[in-house]
Scaffold this motif. Sequence first.
Motif, PDB file in Angstrom:
ATOM      1  N   VAL A  69      67.165 -64.060-112.090  1.00 24.73           N
ATOM      2  CA  VAL A  69      68.368 -63.587-112.278  1.00 24.73           C
ATOM      3  C   VAL A  69      69.471 -64.689-111.931  1.00 24.73           C
ATOM      4  O   VAL A  69      70.376 -64.673-112.295  1.00 24.73           O
ATOM      5  CB  VAL A  69      68.357 -62.092-111.337  1.00 24.73           C
ATOM      6  CG1 VAL A  69      69.933 -61.460-111.633  1.00 24.73           C
ATOM      7  CG2 VAL A  69      67.612 -61.288-112.137  1.00 24.73           C
ATOM      8  N   PRO A 124      70.546 -67.964-114.028  1.00 25.54           N
ATOM      9  CA  PRO A 124      71.625 -67.810-115.115  1.00 25.54           C
ATOM     10  C   PRO A 124      72.834 -66.995-114.779  1.00 25.54           C
ATOM     11  O   PRO A 124      73.933 -67.448-115.119  1.00 25.54           O
ATOM     12  CB  PRO A 124      70.899 -66.741-116.186  1.00 25.54           C
ATOM     13  CG  PRO A 124      69.815 -66.173-115.502  1.00 25.54           C
ATOM     14  CD  PRO A 124      69.490 -67.093-114.131  1.00 25.54           C
ATOM     15  N   SER A 125      72.694 -66.243-113.470  1.00 21.13           N
ATOM     16  CA  SER A 125      74.162 -65.608-113.255  1.00 21.13           C
ATOM     17  C   SER A 125      75.010 -66.682-112.655  1.00 21.13           C
ATOM     18  O   SER A 125      76.249 -66.729-112.612  1.00 21.13           O
ATOM     19  CB  SER A 125      73.952 -64.596-112.047  1.00 21.13           C
ATOM     20  OG  SER A 125      72.838 -63.676-112.627  1.00 21.13           O
ATOM     21  N   TYR A 153      75.124 -69.838-113.329  1.00 19.52           N
ATOM     22  CA  TYR A 153      75.456 -70.830-114.479  1.00 19.52           C
ATOM     23  C   TYR A 153      76.708 -70.126-115.149  1.00 19.52           C
ATOM     24  O   TYR A 153      77.681 -70.611-115.477  1.00 19.52           O
ATOM     25  CB  TYR A 153      74.268 -70.758-115.350  1.00 19.52           C
ATOM     26  CG  TYR A 153      74.739 -71.518-116.593  1.00 19.52           C
ATOM     27  CD1 TYR A 153      74.923 -70.900-117.928  1.00 19.52           C
ATOM     28  CD2 TYR A 153      75.042 -72.925-116.782  1.00 19.52           C
ATOM     29  CE1 TYR A 153      75.292 -71.570-119.051  1.00 19.52           C
ATOM     30  CE2 TYR A 153      75.306 -73.484-117.901  1.00 19.52           C
ATOM     31  CZ  TYR A 153      75.415 -72.579-119.162  1.00 19.52           C
ATOM     32  OH  TYR A 153      75.795 -73.161-120.362  1.00 19.52           O
ATOM     33  N   VAL A 154      76.656 -68.752-115.328  1.00 21.19           N
ATOM     34  CA  VAL A 154      77.526 -68.002-115.971  1.00 21.19           C
ATOM     35  C   VAL A 154      78.819 -67.815-115.088  1.00 21.19           C
ATOM     36  O   VAL A 154      79.912 -68.236-115.634  1.00 21.19           O
ATOM     37  CB  VAL A 154      77.156 -66.507-116.280  1.00 21.19           C
ATOM     38  CG1 VAL A 154      78.328 -65.617-116.483  1.00 21.19           C
ATOM     39  CG2 VAL A 154      76.027 -66.472-117.338  1.00 21.19           C
TER      40      VAL A 154
END
Lengths: 127, 199
Positions: free
Chosen positions: A24, A27-28, A30-31
Amino acid sequence: MKSVLKKIITITIIIFVVFLLLIVMIPSSYVAKNNNYSIWKHHLNGRRQPILIEDISRISSWMTFDYINNLFNLPQTYLEQTLNIQDYRYPFLTVGQYAKRKKVPVDTLIENIKTSVREYLSSSTPK
Amino acid sequence: MSLIISATLSYILFYKYIALFVIAYLAALLLPLPSNTSLLAAGAFASQGYMDIYIVLLVAFLANILGDLTGFIISRLYGKEFLMKIGLKKMMLSKKYTDIEKFIFKNSRMTIFVTRFFGQIGPLVNILAGLSQEISFKRFFIYGSAGEFVYAVGLGLIGYFLGSTWQNLSPVITPIGIGFTIIVIIFVFSKLYTRKSRE
């Protein structure tokens, strides 16, 4: 033996939870990094998300024309005129539904929509 | 993106809050609908000005808690009778079932609260809590509401702040939910196994 089994189960669960949390977090972050926090600032000020050029690549078959118009602040009739959409349900039909009705490949229609949106955004200043 | 998720998102775009309510309510009743993705998406749609975030959060919360209560009440009123009629009497009288019931009752507050976050296991807990006559409606309502509030507001706001990029997180949400469900099941059975070996 049973206490060893219990320890193994506990350690397995902990490793699994940590692994899932990493899935989790990566990617969080990265976003969040790619957004550069400007979107967060807009939200904190109570404003809607600004129009992002990269959102054009996210246009999908499940989206309605009404939603696409709202997302890119397009005039309601822009896509109807540009793509010559002749369907009484416009703009309350999905891209997939229209492609099926017109018997055109949905990917082709999506590309046409993307091109139209790009042209509009490049020729006018979004509100 | 799967067909079910695509169709669900289209319905939310068409019918907005009504669709969100129906999806969340039916998912809380054990139907296999993508309620996590729907709420995440609705939060994102709100950030884009297509929906109102406050109404999204309220609708999601109400739908989830009403779905939970419906499952609990139906299970409490008709659950045991129905299961006996369809030939599951032996299962209900078995030691394994009784142990699971005792575990849920002993840890009912935490179980009810935590399982609100796991779309796959929450509805099952609603049914088991309803079947167990020892868990009062009041306890279920209080801890279920608290859990659903944190879940609905949390996931809705995550979608809201992610905005358009919510789709990057969407493929991860369901596997995580399934993963946590598996963890919970392993945890429950390991507790039961430990208790059994102590006896």
